[in-house]
Motif scaffolding. Structure first.
Motif, PDB file in Angstrom:
ATOM      1  N   UNK A  41       0.812  -1.208   0.000  1.00 47.24           N
ATOM      2  CA  UNK A  41       0.000   0.000   0.000  1.00 47.24           C
ATOM      3  C   UNK A  41       0.855   1.272   0.000  1.00 47.24           C
ATOM      4  N   UNK A  42       1.908   1.375   0.829  1.00 44.30           N
ATOM      5  CA  UNK A  42       2.708   2.612   0.787  1.00 44.30           C
ATOM      6  C   UNK A  42       3.363   2.831  -0.574  1.00 44.30           C
ATOM      7  N   UNK A  43       3.878   1.740  -1.200  1.00 48.12           N
ATOM      8  CA  UNK A  43       4.475   1.883  -2.529  1.00 48.12           C
ATOM      9  C   UNK A  43       3.432   2.364  -3.517  1.00 48.12           C
ATOM     10  N   UNK A  44       2.241   1.792  -3.411  1.00 50.38           N
ATOM     11  CA  UNK A  44       1.177   2.173  -4.324  1.00 50.38           C
ATOM     12  C   UNK A  44       0.863   3.646  -4.208  1.00 50.38           C
ATOM     13  N   UNK A  45       0.813   4.135  -2.960  1.00 45.47           N
ATOM     14  CA  UNK A  45       0.516   5.558  -2.759  1.00 45.47           C
ATOM     15  C   UNK A  45       1.611   6.407  -3.380  1.00 45.47           C
ATOM     16  N   UNK A  46       2.876   5.991  -3.209  1.00 45.11           N
ATOM     17  CA  UNK A  46       3.942   6.822  -3.773  1.00 45.11           C
ATOM     18  C   UNK A  46       3.952   6.731  -5.290  1.00 45.11           C
ATOM     19  N   UNK A  47       3.524   5.574  -5.844  1.00 47.39           N
ATOM     20  CA  UNK A  47       3.434   5.479  -7.300  1.00 47.39           C
ATOM     21  C   UNK A  47       2.328   6.378  -7.837  1.00 47.39           C
ATOM     22  N   UNK A  48       1.271   6.512  -7.043  1.00 48.07           N
ATOM     23  CA  UNK A  48       0.100   7.254  -7.502  1.00 48.07           C
ATOM     24  C   UNK A  48       0.286   8.760  -7.357  1.00 48.07           C
ATOM     25  N   UNK A  49       1.306   9.174  -6.594  1.00 55.00           N
ATOM     26  CA  UNK A  49       1.477  10.608  -6.305  1.00 55.00           C
ATOM     27  C   UNK A  49       1.508  11.472  -7.573  1.00 55.00           C
ATOM     28  N   UNK A  50       2.271  11.089  -8.612  1.00 54.55           N
ATOM     29  CA  UNK A  50       2.317  11.965  -9.791  1.00 54.55           C
ATOM     30  C   UNK A  50       0.950  12.184 -10.428  1.00 54.55           C
ATOM     31  N   UNK A  52      -1.742  12.707  -8.940  1.00 51.92           N
ATOM     32  CA  UNK A  52      -2.571  13.629  -8.173  1.00 51.92           C
ATOM     33  C   UNK A  52      -2.110  15.066  -8.312  1.00 51.92           C
ATOM     34  N   UNK A  53      -1.047  15.312  -9.080  1.00 51.47           N
ATOM     35  CA  UNK A  53      -0.541  16.682  -9.158  1.00 51.47           C
ATOM     36  C   UNK A  53      -1.574  17.618  -9.742  1.00 51.47           C
ATOM     37  N   UNK A  54      -2.353  17.107 -10.696  1.00 53.31           N
ATOM     38  CA  UNK A  54      -3.308  17.977 -11.354  1.00 53.31           C
ATOM     39  C   UNK A  54      -4.655  18.053 -10.663  1.00 53.31           C
ATOM     40  N   UNK A  55      -4.814  17.374  -9.518  1.00 50.57           N
ATOM     41  CA  UNK A  55      -6.139  17.327  -8.884  1.00 50.57           C
ATOM     42  C   UNK A  55      -6.216  18.347  -7.762  1.00 50.57           C
ATOM     43  N   UNK A  56      -7.463  18.638  -7.330  1.00 46.10           N
ATOM     44  CA  UNK A  56      -7.566  19.524  -6.179  1.00 46.10           C
ATOM     45  C   UNK A  56      -7.249  18.712  -4.918  1.00 46.10           C
ATOM     46  N   UNK A  57      -6.779  19.368  -3.869  1.00 49.89           N
ATOM     47  CA  UNK A  57      -6.211  18.639  -2.719  1.00 49.89           C
ATOM     48  C   UNK A  57      -7.146  17.605  -2.116  1.00 49.89           C
ATOM     49  N   UNK A  58      -8.443  17.947  -1.978  1.00 52.66           N
ATOM     50  CA  UNK A  58      -9.348  17.019  -1.303  1.00 52.66           C
ATOM     51  C   UNK A  58      -9.496  15.744  -2.127  1.00 52.66           C
ATOM     52  N   UNK A  59      -9.709  15.904  -3.457  1.00 53.91           N
ATOM     53  CA  UNK A  59      -9.860  14.728  -4.310  1.00 53.91           C
ATOM     54  C   UNK A  59      -8.586  13.899  -4.277  1.00 53.91           C
ATOM     55  N   UNK A  60      -7.430  14.582  -4.277  1.00 49.90           N
ATOM     56  CA  UNK A  60      -6.163  13.854  -4.292  1.00 49.90           C
ATOM     57  C   UNK A  60      -6.009  13.013  -3.033  1.00 49.90           C
ATOM     58  N   UNK A  61      -6.324  13.626  -1.881  1.00 46.13           N
ATOM     59  CA  UNK A  61      -6.176  12.876  -0.622  1.00 46.13           C
ATOM     60  C   UNK A  61      -7.154  11.712  -0.600  1.00 46.13           C
ATOM     61  N   UNK A  62      -8.378  11.954  -1.099  1.00 44.96           N
ATOM     62  CA  UNK A  62      -9.370  10.872  -1.104  1.00 44.96           C
ATOM     63  C   UNK A  62      -8.894   9.737  -2.000  1.00 44.96           C
ATOM     64  N   UNK A  63      -8.341  10.086  -3.185  1.00 45.67           N
ATOM     65  CA  UNK A  63      -7.847   9.053  -4.097  1.00 45.67           C
ATOM     66  C   UNK A  63      -6.734   8.247  -3.433  1.00 45.67           C
ATOM     67  N   UNK A  64      -5.809   8.952  -2.794  1.00 43.98           N
ATOM     68  CA  UNK A  64      -4.670   8.252  -2.192  1.00 43.98           C
ATOM     69  C   UNK A  64      -5.118   7.349  -1.050  1.00 43.98           C
ATOM     70  N   UNK A  65      -6.040   7.848  -0.200  1.00 43.84           N
ATOM     71  CA  UNK A  65      -6.441   7.011   0.933  1.00 43.84           C
ATOM     72  C   UNK A  65      -7.270   5.822   0.455  1.00 43.84           C
ATOM     73  N   UNK A  66      -8.135   6.041  -0.553  1.00 49.81           N
ATOM     74  CA  UNK A  66      -8.927   4.897  -1.039  1.00 49.81           C
ATOM     75  C   UNK A  66      -8.010   3.848  -1.641  1.00 49.81           C
ATOM     76  N   UNK A  67      -6.998   4.337  -2.351  1.00 51.85           N
ATOM     77  CA  UNK A  67      -6.030   3.416  -2.943  1.00 51.85           C
ATOM     78  C   UNK A  67      -5.289   2.643  -1.848  1.00 51.85           C
ATOM     79  N   UNK A  68      -4.992   3.328  -0.740  1.00 49.98           N
ATOM     80  CA  UNK A  68      -4.301   2.672   0.381  1.00 49.98           C
ATOM     81  C   UNK A  68      -5.155   1.549   0.953  1.00 49.98           C
TER      82      UNK A  68
END
Lengths: 304, 159
Positions: A41-50, A52-68
């Motif tokens: 899960x942590x690797x996945x979150x770091x892979x997904x980081x790029x 989220x650069x274009x997203x608004x912060x709330x959506x990005x955090x939601x995407x990352x946590x759901x992915x986790x």
């Protein structure tokens, strides 16, 4: 109950149609990452980081946590179907999930795992929100000695509770430790157990913060001391062994101007990225930026 | 060809002991003593290597102590099954160093599905192409993580 009100505010923000759709995408992506053994899960979150650069912060955090959380559940899929945990956290699922799958109840086992992962995640979030202040106070008292004690107990109980020969458990555990020490030492920054196999790649890389020619063993005449930034003297000379990179400066001139900074951030975080070298060969100003960065860090250290 | 359990235990113990010795030797290059600013970088790996050697010795002694029980570790058929799985994997690792991960992945999947699982060549080709394509999209485009490409893809300008 201030925490509880804030939690409810959070749910109000998160439970919009747009955000729920993002959650579904994130959980599905997490399933893919979680099923692959070794990609946690942590690797996945770091892979997904790029992404989220274009997203608004709330959506990005939601995407990352759901992915986790998706990755945490995804690990149990392989535990149930193949008896191979895809995640460290889903080792326990192999104990009862795999026997269920062998009896032909794989679907039921997967459903139960999914349901329990969901209920567990929900309960965990609510409980940690309500107790976070108290837990933080406790966690602050948790020092190096306590960490050592906890890990020592865990590894000692592996040996004590191993079914077969304790020697074999010891050997496989220590092989894991040895594998973990390969590469850069996090404290001194030296590369350990690499037997200089990393040297041919390193010649093309930036001097890392670990490459300090302080130890007599790394004699300057032998290793060339601090490794040179390729192209620093010549300022973006074409490198002979990479002839097809010659057109790169013109191409990269039009590229996203923030990109070198982003890649440099990745480099400082310890990620090696070959594209960074392309950028550096193409753009002399980046070298200047890096020098400023380092001076800034040196100043910061002196102040501290 | 029959491999007895005892022989397998002894071979494994010697292999792990050799790995431990390698770890010890490697950490000697970093210094294993207690320096002025705490333990030197090789301190922890050195003792880990020592424990590997000790544990291997313990396992070997246990195997010798038990003596020949006549237990069979693997016979000809077992070895063939494992080799049919292991050798392609080694080929995959070697190929991915040379041709890059994606081409090696596609070749491995094609031959594993075609010859290993005895499907038709067409379905093997489709599975290999789709899986490689999905992996390429996920890692290169969505995650923007460049994996090993190799000379063929770089020739076509993908790197």
């Amino acid at each position: 109950m201030g925490n509880f009100g804030q939690l409810m505010d959070g749910f109000a923000v998160a439970l919009s149609t747009h955000h729920v759709l993002i959650m579904i995408i994130g959980v599905l992506l997490g399933l893919v990452v979680g099923v692959l053994p070794g990609l946690g899960a942590p690797n996945g979150v770091s892979l997904l980081l790029p992404l989220t650069f274009g997203m608004d912060p709330i959506s990005a955090i939601i995407l990352l946590t759901s992915m986790y959380w998706g990755a945490l559940f995804g690990g149990s899929t392989t535990s149930i179907l193949f008896n191979i945990p895809g995640e460290p956290s889903s080792v326990a699922t192999t104990f009862d999930g795999y026997p269920m799958a062998r009896q032909g109840e794989a679907l039921r086992a997967l459903t139960l795992a999914f349901g329990s992962a969901g209920i567990g995640a929900m309960t965990g979030v609510v409980v940690i929100t309500l107790l976070s202040g108290w837990v933080a106070q406790f966690a602050l008292r948790f020092g190096a000695a306590e960490y050592f004690a906890v890990y020592f107990m865990a590894f000692a109980s592996f040996i004590g509770m191993s079914g077969g020969s304790p020697f074999k458990t010891l050997v496989s555990m220590m092989l894991g430790f040895a594998c973990a020490t390969i590469g850069m030492d996090t404290i001194s920054g030296e590369s350990r157990l690499t037997f200089e196999w990393d040297a041919p790649h390193r010649r093309r890389q930036l001097p890392h913060r670990g490459d300090r020619p302080v130890r007599p063993r790394r004699a300057a005449d032998h290793h060339g001391g601090r490794r040179q930034v390729p192209g620093r003297e010549g300022q973006a000379q074409p490198v002979d062994d990479l002839p097809h990179h010659r057109g790169a400066p013109a191409l990269l001139g039009d590229a996203d101007p923030q990109r070198p900074d982003r890649l440099l951030d990745g480099h400082h975080a310890g990620r090696t990225d070959r594209r960074l070298l392309h950028e550096l060969r193409a753009r002399p100003p980046v070298l200047q930026a890096r020098r400023e960065l380092r001076q800034g860090r040196a100043r910061g250290r002196r102040r501290a | 060809m029959i491999v007895s359990r005892n022989a397998a235990e002894l071979v494994t113990a010697s292999a792990t002991a050799a790995a431990g010795a390698l770890v010890c030797y490697g950490s000697l290059e970093n210094g294993v003593s207690w320096g002025a600013s705490g333990p030197e970088p090789g301190y922890f790996p050195f003792y880990v290597g020592c424990l590997i050697i000790l544990g291997s010795a313990g396992a070997a002694v246990q195997a010798l102590w038990r003596g020949g029980t006549g237990e069979i570790f693997a016979d000809g058929e077992n070895i063939r099954t494992v080799a049919a799985f292991l050798l392609p994997l080694i080929a995959l690792a070697a190929l991915s160093q040379w041709l890059g991960l994606y081409i090696a992945m596609a070749l491995y999947l094609f031959f594993a599905v075609w010859l290993g699982a005895k499907r038709t060549a067409l379905s093997a080709f489709l599975i290999a192409a789709i899986t490689t394509g999905v992996n390429f999209v996920i890692f290169e485009i969505l995650f923007t993580v460049p994996l090993l490409k190799g000379p063929v893809l770089e020739y076509f300008g993908i790197y």
